[in-house]
Design a protein around this motif. Sequence first.
Motif, PDB file in Angstrom:
ATOM      1  N   ALA A   1      11.974  25.781  13.127  1.00 15.89           N
ATOM      2  CA  ALA A   1      11.468  26.804  12.419  1.00 15.89           C
ATOM      3  C   ALA A   1       9.887  26.898  12.696  1.00 15.89           C
ATOM      4  O   ALA A   1       9.496  25.841  12.982  1.00 15.89           O
ATOM      5  CB  ALA A   1      11.839  26.600  11.035  1.00 15.89           C
ATOM      6  N   ASP A   2       9.542  27.963  12.208  1.00 16.51           N
ATOM      7  CA  ASP A   2       7.992  28.094  12.408  1.00 16.51           C
ATOM      8  C   ASP A   2       7.493  28.940  10.935  1.00 16.51           C
ATOM      9  O   ASP A   2       8.227  29.572  10.695  1.00 16.51           O
ATOM     10  CB  ASP A   2       7.319  28.415  13.690  1.00 16.51           C
ATOM     11  CG  ASP A   2       7.698  30.007  13.902  1.00 16.51           C
ATOM     12  OD1 ASP A   2       8.188  30.712  13.013  1.00 16.51           O
ATOM     13  OD2 ASP A   2       7.930  30.425  15.054  1.00 16.51           O
ATOM     14  N   GLY A   3       6.346  28.830  10.461  1.00 15.47           N
ATOM     15  CA  GLY A   3       5.667  29.642   9.524  1.00 15.47           C
ATOM     16  C   GLY A   3       4.290  30.163   9.901  1.00 15.47           C
ATOM     17  O   GLY A   3       3.657  29.443  10.433  1.00 15.47           O
ATOM     18  N   THR A   4       4.285  31.208   9.584  1.00  9.04           N
ATOM     19  CA  THR A   4       2.917  31.755   9.799  1.00  9.04           C
ATOM     20  C   THR A   4       2.092  31.929   8.239  1.00  9.04           C
ATOM     21  O   THR A   4       2.737  32.418   7.507  1.00  9.04           O
ATOM     22  CB  THR A   4       2.904  33.225  10.207  1.00  9.04           C
ATOM     23  OG1 THR A   4       3.611  33.252  11.657  1.00  9.04           O
ATOM     24  CG2 THR A   4       1.476  33.912  10.529  1.00  9.04           C
ATOM     25  N   PHE A   5       0.874  31.305   8.208  1.00 16.86           N
ATOM     26  CA  PHE A   5       0.253  31.376   7.106  1.00 16.86           C
ATOM     27  C   PHE A   5      -1.162  31.964   7.230  1.00 16.86           C
ATOM     28  O   PHE A   5      -1.759  32.181   8.528  1.00 16.86           O
ATOM     29  CB  PHE A   5      -0.113  29.903   6.625  1.00 16.86           C
ATOM     30  CG  PHE A   5       1.081  29.098   6.509  1.00 16.86           C
ATOM     31  CD1 PHE A   5       1.802  29.146   5.184  1.00 16.86           C
ATOM     32  CD2 PHE A   5       1.702  28.475   7.603  1.00 16.86           C
ATOM     33  CE1 PHE A   5       2.840  28.169   5.246  1.00 16.86           C
ATOM     34  CE2 PHE A   5       2.860  27.820   7.305  1.00 16.86           C
ATOM     35  CZ  PHE A   5       3.494  27.700   6.127  1.00 16.86           C
ATOM     36  N   GLN A   6      -1.805  32.385   6.295  1.00 16.52           N
ATOM     37  CA  GLN A   6      -3.147  33.098   6.190  1.00 16.52           C
ATOM     38  C   GLN A   6      -3.842  32.375   5.055  1.00 16.52           C
ATOM     39  O   GLN A   6      -3.478  32.299   3.994  1.00 16.52           O
ATOM     40  CB  GLN A   6      -3.227  34.536   5.986  1.00 16.52           C
ATOM     41  CG  GLN A   6      -4.531  35.463   6.062  1.00 16.52           C
ATOM     42  CD  GLN A   6      -4.203  36.823   6.007  1.00 16.52           C
ATOM     43  OE1 GLN A   6      -4.142  37.175   4.812  1.00 16.52           O
ATOM     44  NE2 GLN A   6      -4.171  37.677   6.963  1.00 16.52           N
TER      45      GLN A   6
END
Length: 238
Positions: A87-92
């Motif tokens: 899994a991967d997650g994109t954060f800001q």
Amino acid sequence: MATSPEVDDPTREYPTVPDEERHRPNGFARLLIFVGFVFALIVLACFGLRAINVLPSFDNPFEDRTIDRSQPVLLQSMRDLHRYVAADGTFQVIVDLQQEKENIPDFLVNRRTLFVGSGTVEAYVDFSALAGDALKIDEGKKSIELTLPPPQQSTAALDMAKSYVVAEERGLLNRIGDAFGDEPNKQQRVYQLAQERITEAARASELDRRAKENTQRMLESLFARLGYTTVTVTFASP
């Protein structure tokens, strides 16, 4: 009263110029006409060559030009990966970083940067760390028990195409220093802080749980193709 010849004929000592010679251009004028004709031919020839894409465009003689003098890519290292990215997650994150000096007014020494950082964190399972008894197979029951290490997370990787500086404030001395000396790594602290904040946010998210679920589904599907009906996946404690 008699008229003096000198008064009645004041130009009698100058020779008379015929009309055809009076309207004929002199040598310098003929040279100018010839040069202008040749220049016109050169201009027409250039436009003709440009029309057939032989010459480049001359619309803007001061047009911006980009020259790439980058060096060839150098391979520094290579390694084999034994991990499954589940899994991967994109954060800001919005970073508001201010650097100032004690007891000095902000209008003299101050640097404040408002930065929007976007980054991705991967959650993976490292299969190279499996112990010898991690896999238990029962051929009679067509069952498999697999014990895996807990998911790990990578350090956040900033996406510079989606990260940008919103605003930057500088004191008077900072502006003077930037004008006389370039500091290429002055934004490095902002990038590092954004990377640290995103990495911390990923640790507190549900990324590990999603990685466990995806890894289990992947292994169940893999062993089902090999004929096993029961697949039990257990993750060790961190």
